[in-house]
Design a protein around this motif. Structure first.
Motif, short mmCIF file in Angstrom:
data_model
loop_
_atom_site.label_atom_id
_atom_site.label_comp_id
_atom_site.label_asym_id
_atom_site.label_seq_id
_atom_site.Cartn_x
_atom_site.Cartn_y
_atom_site.Cartn_z
N PRO A 132 0.65 -1.19 -0.22
CA PRO A 132 -0.11 0.06 -0.23
C PRO A 132 0.81 1.27 0.01
O PRO A 132 0.48 2.35 -0.53
N GLN A 133 2.15 1.37 0.48
CA GLN A 133 2.87 2.20 0.48
C GLN A 133 3.42 2.79 -1.05
O GLN A 133 3.91 3.86 -1.04
N VAL A 134 3.50 1.82 -1.79
CA VAL A 134 3.53 2.29 -3.31
C VAL A 134 2.20 2.28 -3.96
O VAL A 134 2.07 2.09 -5.36
N GLY B 109 9.82 4.49 13.07
CA GLY B 109 9.45 5.63 11.91
C GLY B 109 8.74 4.79 10.77
O GLY B 109 8.58 3.56 10.78
N CYS B 110 8.57 5.50 9.86
CA CYS B 110 7.83 4.84 8.37
C CYS B 110 8.27 6.04 7.26
O CYS B 110 8.10 7.07 7.45
N LEU B 111 8.50 5.31 6.12
CA LEU B 111 8.82 5.85 5.12
C LEU B 111 7.64 6.77 4.43
O LEU B 111 7.91 7.56 3.67
N SER B 112 6.57 6.51 4.89
CA SER B 112 5.17 7.22 4.49
C SER B 112 4.92 8.30 5.34
O SER B 112 4.20 9.03 5.23
N GLN C 294 5.56 -6.75 12.34
CA GLN C 294 4.42 -6.10 12.96
C GLN C 294 4.07 -4.85 12.36
O GLN C 294 2.74 -4.57 11.78
N HIS C 295 5.02 -4.21 12.08
CA HIS C 295 4.72 -2.86 11.31
C HIS C 295 4.26 -2.97 9.82
O HIS C 295 3.26 -2.34 9.51
N GLU C 296 4.91 -3.68 9.21
CA GLU C 296 4.53 -3.99 7.90
C GLU C 296 3.15 -4.62 7.58
O GLU C 296 2.57 -4.34 6.87
N ILE C 297 2.92 -5.52 8.42
CA ILE C 297 1.73 -6.30 8.41
C ILE C 297 0.42 -5.49 8.77
O ILE C 297 -0.33 -5.24 8.24
N ASP C 298 0.90 -4.42 9.94
CA ASP C 298 -0.22 -3.39 10.01
C ASP C 298 -0.70 -2.44 8.78
O ASP C 298 -1.70 -2.32 8.99
N HIS C 299 0.46 -2.35 8.20
CA HIS C 299 -0.04 -1.56 6.70
C HIS C 299 -0.88 -2.33 5.93
O HIS C 299 -1.63 -1.50 5.30
N LEU C 300 -0.81 -3.61 5.96
CA LEU C 300 -1.80 -4.12 5.04
C LEU C 300 -3.31 -4.27 5.56
O LEU C 300 -4.14 -4.48 5.05
NI NI Z 1 5.63 2.22 7.58
#
Ligand code: NI
Length: 160
Positions: free
Chosen positions: A50-52, A89-92, A131-137
């Motif tokens: 989703p970040q792309v 942190g987060c690249l988004s 956990q951070h990346e799966i949260d993004h989904l």
């Molecule tokens: Ni992130």
């Protein structure tokens, strides 16, 4: 390979639930390749589709450990153990950081780029990244779950 644009908050795509990948096509494999390239270019340790701007359940992670690049399709956390509390942190989300409570160790199951089922168990930063990346989904950002969010300087120091 191609760099993709990293979507920034408050883009609505970051808050939507991504769809399961039903079939691993060359397009999905190219997405994973591009996501890894984009993550390295931005000097991040993880990136979710989703970040792309793609609402598919796919993530890439490389925390610089012995696993190297991890690519996962339809990842799921199957067990969690312990607790860690620390900065994220987060690249988004530019210019912010937050203190987030996460499980210390997680086991994650998913598919690799060839559709083979794979399982990873990670602790510390790798567990945090899963956990951070799966949260993004699931449309969840660390700022939604952080106990404290604060501004940082371009050098990465907390602004006082
Ligand atoms: Ni992130």
């Amino acid at each position: 390979m191609a760099l993709r644009i990293i979507v920034q908050e408050p883009d609505e795509v970051l808050h939507q639930v991504a769809k399961e990948v039903k079939k691993i096509t060359p397009n999905v494999q190219k997405l994973l390749t591009d996501m890894a390239e984009t993550m390295y270019d931005a000097e991040g340790v993880g990136l979710a589709a989703p970040q792309v701007g793609i609402l598919k359940r796919a993530i890439v992670i490389n925390v610089g450990d012995e696993h190297g690049l991890i690519e996962l399709i339809n990842p799921e956390i199957v067990s969690k153990e312990g607790e860690q509390f620390g900065p994220e942190g987060c690249l988004s989300i530019q210019g912010l950081r937050g203190d987030v409570r996460r499980a210390q160790t997680v086991t994650v199951k998913g598919l690799d780029r060839n559709g083979k089922e794979v399982t990873y168990t990670g602790s510390d930063l790798l567990a945090r990244a899963f956990q951070h990346e799966i949260d993004h989904l699931n449309g969840v950002l660390y700022t939604d779950v952080a106990e404290r969010v604060y501004e940082i300087t371009p050098e990465g120091e907390e602004k006082v």
